[in-house]
Design a protein around this motif. Structure first.
Motif: not given
Length: 719
Positions: A93-94, A127-128, A318-324, A368-370
């Protein structure tokens, strides 16, 4: 007049949305300017220098391009990567986000934006995160805007049930906290680690324990809860003589077969067959809507919709970056915690190196997040029934123990997830009842191998007189087993014919030769439950047959201090339970009032063993480890210091927590997952009101018609 007010409302809504977009853009521009000022490898001006106004315009251009690319391109990238394993996707993701930033800077006129690739990853992540936080802060002040943002974040465009229309029947969300025992939950609430659950218990919910079957593990419990039958599931993994295959509950091919058998046995699709959703489970429960469902992972082609849950979640950058970011933080947290445990010389202890930090991070963060996001989407869509499994506690407790700082932190994070789901329920188009439950608990204890220097497989081989590693021969248990096997074999070769007509020396010698040529026994572990099968014998072997083939084996196992009892068939007594001191008790005679060798393994132990004894695929020898009633400890036959799978301790006492307006479970208590299924199904029927889905869905029979899968199933890493 009403039409004019409607147009006015739409204009106000559009104006508010435009204002939020402009505000997020402005904040993103300011963030880009700050990052350009503090990061040496990031610039927003030409080499000759620019005016402040020019730099600000460049930043605004870059922020706008990055936001637009995120909105238009990110979903396409994630959809293209659906076949990539979720853990790998989380780590990518990053880099994907950084690549979008590099592309956005290239779109700035005159080449005024430049950044080093490694710095682009950092800039894009910040940024995200800032854009997401700003958008949420603006939306939270406006209920309707917040609701629309939730729809977008959960990949929902609109509810299926109109808000403000006729009151819809309540929906039900079942949240399974995998591995959290009744006492663990009760103590976490008392200690303040789970304030959301504590508030529910004070105001709206009731807590009660229930008792698992002998096989106290997710495969048996969840199959029974979701499909109403866990018949012939003797353990987490077992060998089937009639097919020659090894069944493992968390293999896709095995899961789809177990689900097929349950559907065939019960005659219905499952708990979720009507307008249901299954999230993060081993089995579908008959649901049409699926995400991270193992029994669907064996499907090939377009029928495999389980991975769509990843897309729904990671489609928002935003979801992807936060979870990563959380995933990497969890990897580091595990490394720090395992190092501390090593330095403190904590005991018992198992290895926590290799890939385990990443496995833990996947279970406690990505999954968990998914799953939580999918449940939120289901509620916003107005689905009738949702069943979701949160596996974080179970994974950590296996390696850190059921109680301690590591698992306390996981319980606190689970409580926050529960609170988030409850908050989103307030914005759903129908009321929701949230039920919490677990599939089993966990019992602590040193592993069998750590305590005695050999595995159960080593002990079985030694008792059969087969070759074992040198390290095993040096242990007390291994040495005793080999000596016993040697003496038994010597006695078998020289034993005279008795009055019952037992074979003489020639027959005994032939039996010894047959034992030497027989296929090696299959020894499997499911927590503190072991299974021994002899593949060369097509039927379930009796005690008498095993004594003739391997004279020392049963005595070696039964007399070992790490083993609590054995279950074997007997030609004379039907089935018997063997234990230390030469104890041999017919299973039919054991009860709670006269438990015999099952004393100390908890109420209902005899009935649980008796039920498993009737399964077609019960092993030739069922081995349950010892259990210390004073400490609740057991010895896992796997590398786990928190384990479940057999009898003994808190592993067999999960919990059920339900809203008080629902009919309480029967006063005599809940015993077995199948009975829990009946209670949950009754609660779904209590919802009342129209039960017709509000959008076209496949009937439950068509939902299950593709089971078993067409063509060969995909094989997992275990084969």
């Amino acid at each position: 007049m009403g039409e004019r007010r409607g147009r006015s409302g739409r204009w106000r809504s559009a104006g508010s949305a435009l204002l939020r977009v402009i505000t997020v853009w402005a904040v993103s521009t300011l963030t880009l300017l700050v990052l350009a000022a503090v990061l040496p490898d990031f610039r927003l001006q030409s080499h000759d220098g620019d005016s402040v106004t020019r730099i600000a315009l460049t930043a605004a251009w870059g922020a706008g391009a990055f936001g637009l690319l995120g909105a238009l391109v990110w979903r396409l990238i994630v959809r293209a990567l659906l076949l990539v394993p979720a853990l790998v996707l989380g780590l990518l993701v990053f880099f994907l986000n950084g690549s979008l930033l590099l592309l956005a800077l290239r779109l700035i006129p005159d080449g005024r934006g430049a950044v080093a690739p490694e710095t682009a990853v950092v800039v894009a992540a910040v940024m995200s995160a800032v854009a997401s936080a700003t958008s949420t802060a603006l939306a939270v002040r406006d209920d309707e805007a917040y609701r629309r943002r939730l729809y977008r974040l959960t990949d929902r465009t609109r509810p299926r049930i109109a808000r403000g229309g006729p009151e819809a029947a309540p929906g039900t969300v079942f949240l399974q906290l995998d591995g959290v025992g009744h006492r663990v939950l009760r103590d976490a609430v008392a200690d303040g680690r789970m304030p959301t659950v504590a508030e529910w218990l004070d105001r709206t919910h009731t807590l009660t324990p229930w008792r698992t079957d002998w096989s106290s593990q997710t495969g048996a419990s969840q199959l029974g809860i979701l499909h109403g039958s866990n018949e012939d599931v003797p353990a987490f993994r077992w060998y089937e003589k009639d097919t020659g295959r090894l069944m493992v509950s968390n293999r896709p091919a095995s899961a789809v077969e177990l689900q097929r058998r349950a559907v065939e046995r019960t005659g219905h699709g499952g708990l979720l067959a009507h307008d249901g959703a299954s999230r993060g489970n081993l089995f579908s429960g008959g649901a049409e809507q699926l995400a991270l469902v193992l029994s669907m992972a064996a499907r090939r082609g377009p029928l495999n919709r389980s991975r769509a849950g990843y897309f729904a979640y990671f489609s928002d950058p935003a979801n992807a970056v936060r979870t990563a970011g959380s995933l990497l933080a969890e990897v580091l947290r595990e490394m720090v915690q395992s190092t501390r445990a090593l330095l403190r010389r904590d005991t018992p202890r198992v290895s926590r190196g290799g890939l385990y930090p990443f496995v833990r991070a996947f279970a406690t963060v990505v999954e968990r997040d998914v799953v939580v996001s999918a449940v939120m989407g289901d509620m916003l869509a107005g689905r009738s029934a949702v069943y979701a499994d949160l596996v974080a506690y179970d994974e950590v407790a296996h390696h850190s123990g059921p109680r301690g700082r590591d698992t306390d932190q996981v319980l606190a994070r689970l409580d926050r997830s529960i609170a988030l789901i409850a908050k989103v329920a307030e914005h759903a188009p129908r009321p929701y009842r949230i039920v919490l439950l677990s599939d089993h608990g966990q019992s602590p204890g040193e592993t069998f191998a750590s305590a005695y220097g050999l595995t159960l497989r080593d002990l079985v081989r030694a008792g059969c007189g087969l070759a074992v590693p040198r390290r095993v021969r040096r242990t007390h248990s291994g040495s005793e087993a080999r000596d016993a096997a040697r003496e038994a074999l010597r006695g078998a070769l020289h034993r005279p014919v008795d009055q019952e007509g037992e074979a003489g020396p020639e027959g005994q010698e032939a039996a010894a030769v047959a034992a030497a040529r027989a296929p090696e026994p299959v020894v499997l572990a499911s927590g503190n439950l072991g299974l021994v099968s002899f593949p060369g014998v097509p039927h379930r072997m009796t005690r008498e047959e095993m004594d003739r083939l391997h004279p020392a084996l049963l005595r070696t196992l039964a007399e070992h201090p790490g083993i609590g009892f054995l279950l074997v068939a007997s030609e004379e007594h039907g089935s018997v339970v063997l234990a230390r001191g030469g104890v041999e008790a017919p299973l039919a005679e054991l009860t709670d009032e006269a438990p015999g060798p099952l004393a100390g393994f908890g109420p209902g132990a005899a009935d649980a063993v008796r039920r498993t004894d009737g399964f077609p695929h019960v092993a030739d020898i069922m081995v349950n480890s010892m259990h210390d009633p004073a400490t609740g400890g057991v010895h896992a036959f796997e590398e786990q210091i928190g384990s479940h799978g057999g009898l003994g301790g808190e592993q067999g006492e999960p919990f059920l927590l339900w809203p008080r307006e629902l009919t309480p479970p029967p006063p005599e208590g809940l015993v077995g997952a199948e009975r829990v299924h009946r209670v949950l199904a009754g609660w779904l029927r209590e919802s009342g009101g129209p039960q017709v889905p509000l959008e076209i869905s496949l009937p439950s029979d068509q939902t299950e018609a593709v089971l078993p899968v067409d063509g060969p199933p995909r094989r997992d890493k275990h084969g």
